[in-house]
Structure formats: C-alpha cells, structure tokens
Write an enzyme that holds these catalytic residues in place. Structure first.
Site, PDB file in Angstrom:
ATOM      1  N   ASP A  25       0.832  -1.198   0.000  1.00  0.00           N
ATOM      2  CA  ASP A  25       0.000   0.000   0.000  1.00  0.00           C
ATOM      3  C   ASP A  25       0.871   1.254   0.000  1.00  0.00           C
ATOM      4  O   ASP A  25       1.931   1.281   0.623  1.00  0.00           O
ATOM      5  CB  ASP A  25      -0.901  -0.013   1.237  1.00  0.00           C
ATOM      6  CG  ASP A  25      -2.038   0.989   1.142  1.00  0.00           C
ATOM      7  OD1 ASP A  25      -2.331   1.463   0.017  1.00  0.00           O
ATOM      8  OD2 ASP A  25      -2.628   1.312   2.182  1.00  0.00           O
ATOM      9  N   GLY A  26       0.394   2.295  -0.677  1.00  0.00           N
ATOM     10  CA  GLY A  26       1.059   3.584  -0.609  1.00  0.00           C
ATOM     11  C   GLY A  26       1.646   4.098  -1.903  1.00  0.00           C
ATOM     12  O   GLY A  26       2.287   5.159  -1.916  1.00  0.00           O
ATOM     13  N   TRP A  30       2.915   7.955  -2.433  1.00  0.00           N
ATOM     14  CA  TRP A  30       4.333   8.142  -2.779  1.00  0.00           C
ATOM     15  C   TRP A  30       4.452   9.068  -3.980  1.00  0.00           C
ATOM     16  O   TRP A  30       5.286   9.984  -3.998  1.00  0.00           O
ATOM     17  CB  TRP A  30       4.956   6.783  -3.077  1.00  0.00           C
ATOM     18  CG  TRP A  30       6.433   6.787  -3.357  1.00  0.00           C
ATOM     19  CD1 TRP A  30       7.451   6.625  -2.452  1.00  0.00           C
ATOM     20  CD2 TRP A  30       7.061   6.949  -4.636  1.00  0.00           C
ATOM     21  NE1 TRP A  30       8.669   6.672  -3.087  1.00  0.00           N
ATOM     22  CE2 TRP A  30       8.458   6.876  -4.433  1.00  0.00           C
ATOM     23  CE3 TRP A  30       6.583   7.157  -5.930  1.00  0.00           C
ATOM     24  CZ2 TRP A  30       9.382   6.990  -5.466  1.00  0.00           C
ATOM     25  CZ3 TRP A  30       7.500   7.275  -6.974  1.00  0.00           C
ATOM     26  CH2 TRP A  30       8.871   7.192  -6.736  1.00  0.00           C
ATOM     27  N   ARG A  38       0.020   9.034 -10.626  1.00  0.00           N
ATOM     28  CA  ARG A  38      -0.107   7.790  -9.878  1.00  0.00           C
ATOM     29  C   ARG A  38       0.642   6.647 -10.565  1.00  0.00           C
ATOM     30  O   ARG A  38       1.163   5.748  -9.905  1.00  0.00           O
ATOM     31  CB  ARG A  38      -1.588   7.431  -9.705  1.00  0.00           C
ATOM     32  CG  ARG A  38      -2.312   8.315  -8.707  1.00  0.00           C
ATOM     33  CD  ARG A  38      -3.770   7.909  -8.563  1.00  0.00           C
ATOM     34  NE  ARG A  38      -3.931   6.572  -8.028  1.00  0.00           N
ATOM     35  CZ  ARG A  38      -3.944   6.291  -6.720  1.00  0.00           C
ATOM     36  NH1 ARG A  38      -3.777   7.255  -5.825  1.00  0.00           N
ATOM     37  NH2 ARG A  38      -4.127   5.062  -6.316  1.00  0.00           N
ATOM     38  N   SER A  70      -6.737  -6.468  -5.937  1.00  0.00           N
ATOM     39  CA  SER A  70      -7.863  -7.045  -5.208  1.00  0.00           C
ATOM     40  C   SER A  70      -9.101  -7.062  -6.093  1.00  0.00           C
ATOM     41  O   SER A  70      -9.186  -6.378  -7.120  1.00  0.00           O
ATOM     42  CB  SER A  70      -8.144  -6.238  -3.938  1.00  0.00           C
ATOM     43  OG  SER A  70      -8.839  -5.045  -4.254  1.00  0.00           O
ATOM     44  N   ASN A  73     -10.395  -3.644  -6.565  1.00  0.00           N
ATOM     45  CA  ASN A  73      -9.622  -2.667  -7.333  1.00  0.00           C
ATOM     46  C   ASN A  73     -10.230  -2.369  -8.706  1.00  0.00           C
ATOM     47  O   ASN A  73      -9.847  -1.380  -9.350  1.00  0.00           O
ATOM     48  CB  ASN A  73      -8.176  -3.131  -7.514  1.00  0.00           C
ATOM     49  CG  ASN A  73      -7.337  -2.990  -6.268  1.00  0.00           C
ATOM     50  OD1 ASN A  73      -6.327  -3.680  -6.095  1.00  0.00           O
ATOM     51  ND2 ASN A  73      -7.729  -2.092  -5.360  1.00  0.00           N
ATOM     52  N   ARG A  76     -11.509   1.178  -9.358  1.00  0.00           N
ATOM     53  CA  ARG A  76     -10.630   2.316  -9.639  1.00  0.00           C
ATOM     54  C   ARG A  76     -10.864   2.813 -11.073  1.00  0.00           C
ATOM     55  O   ARG A  76     -11.440   2.108 -11.901  1.00  0.00           O
ATOM     56  CB  ARG A  76      -9.173   1.912  -9.441  1.00  0.00           C
ATOM     57  CG  ARG A  76      -8.845   1.573  -8.004  1.00  0.00           C
ATOM     58  CD  ARG A  76      -7.356   1.399  -7.786  1.00  0.00           C
ATOM     59  NE  ARG A  76      -7.065   1.138  -6.374  1.00  0.00           N
ATOM     60  CZ  ARG A  76      -5.844   1.119  -5.861  1.00  0.00           C
ATOM     61  NH1 ARG A  76      -4.798   1.341  -6.631  1.00  0.00           N
ATOM     62  NH2 ARG A  76      -5.668   0.880  -4.581  1.00  0.00           N
ATOM     63  N   SER A 196      -8.147  -5.324   4.635  1.00  0.00           N
ATOM     64  CA  SER A 196      -8.677  -5.065   3.291  1.00  0.00           C
ATOM     65  C   SER A 196      -9.005  -6.348   2.525  1.00  0.00           C
ATOM     66  O   SER A 196      -8.630  -6.513   1.359  1.00  0.00           O
ATOM     67  CB  SER A 196      -7.696  -4.199   2.490  1.00  0.00           C
ATOM     68  OG  SER A 196      -7.577  -2.922   3.076  1.00  0.00           O
ATOM     69  N   GLU A 207       1.179 -13.274  12.733  1.00  0.00           N
ATOM     70  CA  GLU A 207       1.605 -12.022  13.354  1.00  0.00           C
ATOM     71  C   GLU A 207       1.341 -10.895  12.366  1.00  0.00           C
ATOM     72  O   GLU A 207       1.656 -11.015  11.167  1.00  0.00           O
ATOM     73  CB  GLU A 207       3.094 -12.075  13.712  1.00  0.00           C
ATOM     74  CG  GLU A 207       3.438 -13.112  14.764  1.00  0.00           C
ATOM     75  CD  GLU A 207       2.801 -12.807  16.098  1.00  0.00           C
ATOM     76  OE1 GLU A 207       2.776 -11.626  16.498  1.00  0.00           O
ATOM     77  OE2 GLU A 207       2.284 -13.754  16.742  1.00  0.00           O
TER      78      GLU A 207
END
Length: 240
Positions: A25-26, A30, A38, A70, A73, A76, A196, A207
C-alpha cells in the site's frame, strides 16, 4: 538483472517466518508527495516488488504472497486499472527468466480469469514455466478477495459433504493457499491498519505488522526489520 541485495539473516533460523504476506500500500501517496502521476508510484512499486522478492529469498523465506490486485480494485478509474495491468505484463516479461533461474515457483491466488485474455495466457504460461521449480514460492494475488475465496470454498464443500463433515481442515483444503505453508507474518505498508479483505482465514494466527513506510520505499532493510520483529514475538496460539 541485478543480483539480490545482501540481507542480514537472523541468527536463529527459527526466527525466520516460513510464509510472509504483504499488502503493498502507498503507491499513490508516494507519487503525490513527489508531484508525480499515480502511474509513477505504481511503477516504483514494481521496483519494490523486485527488491523485496530477492530479499525474501536471501532471508530464507519459503513463501512470499503479494497483494497485487484485489477484487475491489476494479472500482478504480479505468485508466489506472489499465496501467496496473500493463505493469503486470512488464513484470512477467522482465522477471520470469530470473524466477526460473533462481528456482522460484510462481503461484497465483484469486480468480485471474477475469483479466484480459492475453494477460491470462501470459500469467498461466509463467506459472507453468516455474511449476517444476523446487525453491521458494512467489504467490501473486490477482483479482483476489478473501470473502469470495471463503464463499467459493463453502459452495464446493456443500456440493459434496454433509454439514457435519465440514471442519477447519476441509475448508483449508479448498482455499487458494492450500499448497502454501501456514501464514506466519502479514505486513501492511503505508500506515493503514486494516486487512482489506486479504487472507482473512489464513491470518487467524499470523503475526500482523503495520509499518508507516510507503510501499515504493520498502526494501531489503525494511523486510529484514520486519523479520527481526517477528522473531521477537511470542506465538502462543491461544495457550500460555
């Protein structure tokens, strides 16, 4: 193609997770921080995939699962979806030889049949080329959603088993990840704290690690730090 970066492997082999999954993600943030489109963020994200997959091999991680696209997605903008699919084509064309050479098995989870026919054929051919490899697994989640995965597993089980015959093992045998090691560590980049719709069943006792680093900046050092953090945790699985 450059060689894998040197990564400090934890002293205790048991501290290395067998199976690591990452919600990458990000990319958009960025790019925005750098006043770039993008697409530039997604392209930098592909470079991060290369760095991290090589680092995972160096660390001795058996399976790395990456959330690439996903089932949500598709909402989008059409142009962005097309850009993502184009980058997937570039990654497969540019990296399949390295995966073959490094004895990596490429796997796909999710229903990738919804992708463009030429891309489906490309993905299937790449998976087939690495099927005989015996080394680490790189699993790419394409058009993947955990809720859809569980619903599909339930439908298949209901068609052939009585209700009392359906248990945890039966469900796990129907999941897309049935031939992967149990999930040990799930990482999400960019500071968000949610799953998500990713590997919901598999993450039951994994974890979880949420880091602020944006995905294009995630590298071998960041993965090594995540593995070290995993090694410091005590996994009780409901016991003491």
């Amino acid at each position: 193609m450059s060689t894998a970066p040197l990564v400090a492997v934890p002293a205790a082999a048991a501290a290395v997770p067998r199976h690591v999954a990452i919600i990458m993600d990000g990319n958009g943030r960025w790019a925005k921080q750098r006043h770039l489109p993008r697409f530039a963020g997604h392209k930098a994200g592909v470079d991060a995939v290369r760095r991290v997959t090589r680092a995972a091999r160096a660390l001795g991680i058996e399976a790395l699962t990456l959330y690439a696209f996903s089932s949500e997605n598709w909402r989008r903008p059409e142009e962005e979806v097309a850009d993502l699919m184009g980058l997937l084509r570039i990654f497969i064309r540019g990296d399949i030889d390295e995966l073959v050479r490094e004895n990596v098995r490429l796997r796909v989870i999710g229903d990738h049949s919804r992708l463009a026919p030429d891309l489906v054929a490309m993905v299937d051919a790449a998976v087939a080329r690495t099927a005989a490899n015996t080394g680490p697994i790189l699993a790419i989640a394409l058009n993947y959603g955990a809720q859809a995965e569980l619903a599909a597993a339930a439908r298949r089980l209901a068609e052939r088993l009585a209700p009392h015959e359906i248990d945890e093992a039966a469900i796990e045998a129907e999941l897309d990840t049935r031939d992967l090691p149990p999930l040990d560590l799930l990482i999400r980049t960019s500071g968000e704290h949610r799953l998500s719709n990713f590997l919901l069943w598999q993450a039951a006792y994994a974890e979880l690690l949420f880091v602020d680093t944006l995905w294009p900046d995630f590298d071998a050092e960041a993965l090594g730090a995540a593995v070290a953090a995993f090694g410091r945790r005590q996994r009780r699985y409901g016991g003491l």
